[in-house]
Design a protein around this motif. Structure first.
Motif, PDB file in Angstrom:
ATOM      1  N   VAL A  18       0.922  -1.236   0.150  1.00  0.00           N
ATOM      2  CA  VAL A  18      -0.165   0.031  -0.001  1.00  0.00           C
ATOM      3  C   VAL A  18       1.011   1.229  -0.139  1.00  0.00           C
ATOM      4  N   PRO A  19       0.440   2.222  -0.660  1.00  0.00           N
ATOM      5  CA  PRO A  19       1.165   3.486  -0.552  1.00  0.00           C
ATOM      6  C   PRO A  19       1.242   4.105   0.745  1.00  0.00           C
ATOM      7  N   PRO A  20       2.198   4.830   1.264  1.00  0.00           N
ATOM      8  CA  PRO A  20       2.662   5.350   2.700  1.00  0.00           C
ATOM      9  C   PRO A  20       1.236   6.563   2.880  1.00  0.00           C
ATOM     10  N   GLY A  21       0.727   6.955   2.033  1.00  0.00           N
ATOM     11  CA  GLY A  21      -0.495   7.784   2.094  1.00  0.00           C
ATOM     12  C   GLY A  21      -1.609   7.338   2.608  1.00  0.00           C
ATOM     13  N   SER A  22      -1.957   6.033   2.336  1.00  0.00           N
ATOM     14  CA  SER A  22      -3.175   5.581   2.663  1.00  0.00           C
ATOM     15  C   SER A  22      -3.592   5.531   3.956  1.00  0.00           C
ATOM     16  N   SER A  42       4.892   0.914   0.224  1.00  0.00           N
ATOM     17  CA  SER A  42       5.827   1.216  -0.726  1.00  0.00           C
ATOM     18  C   SER A  42       5.084   2.258  -1.579  1.00  0.00           C
ATOM     19  N   ARG A  43       6.083   3.085  -2.200  1.00  0.00           N
ATOM     20  CA  ARG A  43       5.485   4.055  -3.159  1.00  0.00           C
ATOM     21  C   ARG A  43       5.360   3.382  -4.596  1.00  0.00           C
ATOM     22  N   ASP A  44       6.353   2.571  -4.908  1.00  0.00           N
ATOM     23  CA  ASP A  44       6.581   1.866  -6.296  1.00  0.00           C
ATOM     24  C   ASP A  44       6.469   0.425  -6.307  1.00  0.00           C
TER      25      ASP A  44
END
Lengths: 144, 144
Positions: A18-22, A42-44
């Motif tokens: 999942v992206p850090p901002g979720s 992870s971003r990517d």
């Protein structure tokens, strides 16, 4: 026995991220829907920002209540993560997981994640390997 | 190797329980404060009504959101629980935990709970035992 061999058995199993901002609530939905105990942040999908486990969520939920579900994942995740390499032995990795009290470990190639193994995977492999070694030794003794 | 020996190492460690009518939020506070992965649900601390794990909480939280925290524990707990006896072998118990995919198992004497063991306890015991057997066999071979 090497980490490599555990990864082989999981061939094709993509690591869930999942992206850090979720929000933590979104990450919990992923844990629940995918029936997994931890998710990589992870971003990517390759470089690791952190890991969030069901344990992290329950600990914080107990301390602060449901408000914590609205926080971004990056505020609750563990970011100091130990990784292992394909060439590490399962024996050494199991020791590190037991000592550090973590259940998941990313397999890294440089700074790129190539897989994720759980303590359950490693234990299964170690028990099978030790039982096999024992049988082989017993066979040698009977053969004398 | 028997379950008995695992219990001995945890001598004095009381099993944490919550009553069936407590809310899931209260049980989460107990899991968090006691740093445990599951709590036994029991009216009297001896007879088992069920077990609630951090996994159960996260699964339901993902499905229904924070409303589930207000539910009574008995509506979310697993009530069909497999127990073991002091005289059961750790090998057999580990197999049952792996097959049934549960991480905790109460140790019973009739219908009274006398302890709780985790898959971590059992794995640690099994790995130590297998390594010891292997060493003993290697010693025999070298002695020939």
């Amino acid at each position: 026995m090497l980490v490599q061999e555990i990864l082989k058995e999981r061939a094709g199993a993509a690591v869930v991220t999942v992206p850090p901002g979720s929000t933590v609530a979104e990450a919990v939905e992923v844990l629940s829907a995918r029936r997994i105990g931890a998710v990589i942040v992870s971003r990517d999908g390759k470089r690791i920002a952190g890991i969030l486990s069901e344990r992290d969520v329950v600990r914080e939920l107990g301390r602060r209540g449901p408000d914590c579900l609205n926080d971004p994942v990056e505020s609750m995740m563990t970011s100091a993560i130990q990784g292992c390499a394909r060439e590490d032995s399962t024996e050494e990795v199991l020791q590190r997981m037991t000592d550090g009290r973590f259940r998941h470990m990313p397999v890294m190639e440089g700074d790129v994640m190539v897989g994720l193994i759980s303590i359950g995977d490693v234990v299964k492999a170690r028990l099978a390997h030790l039982a096999m070694e024992k049988d082989a030794l017993e066979g040698m003794i009977k053969g004398f």
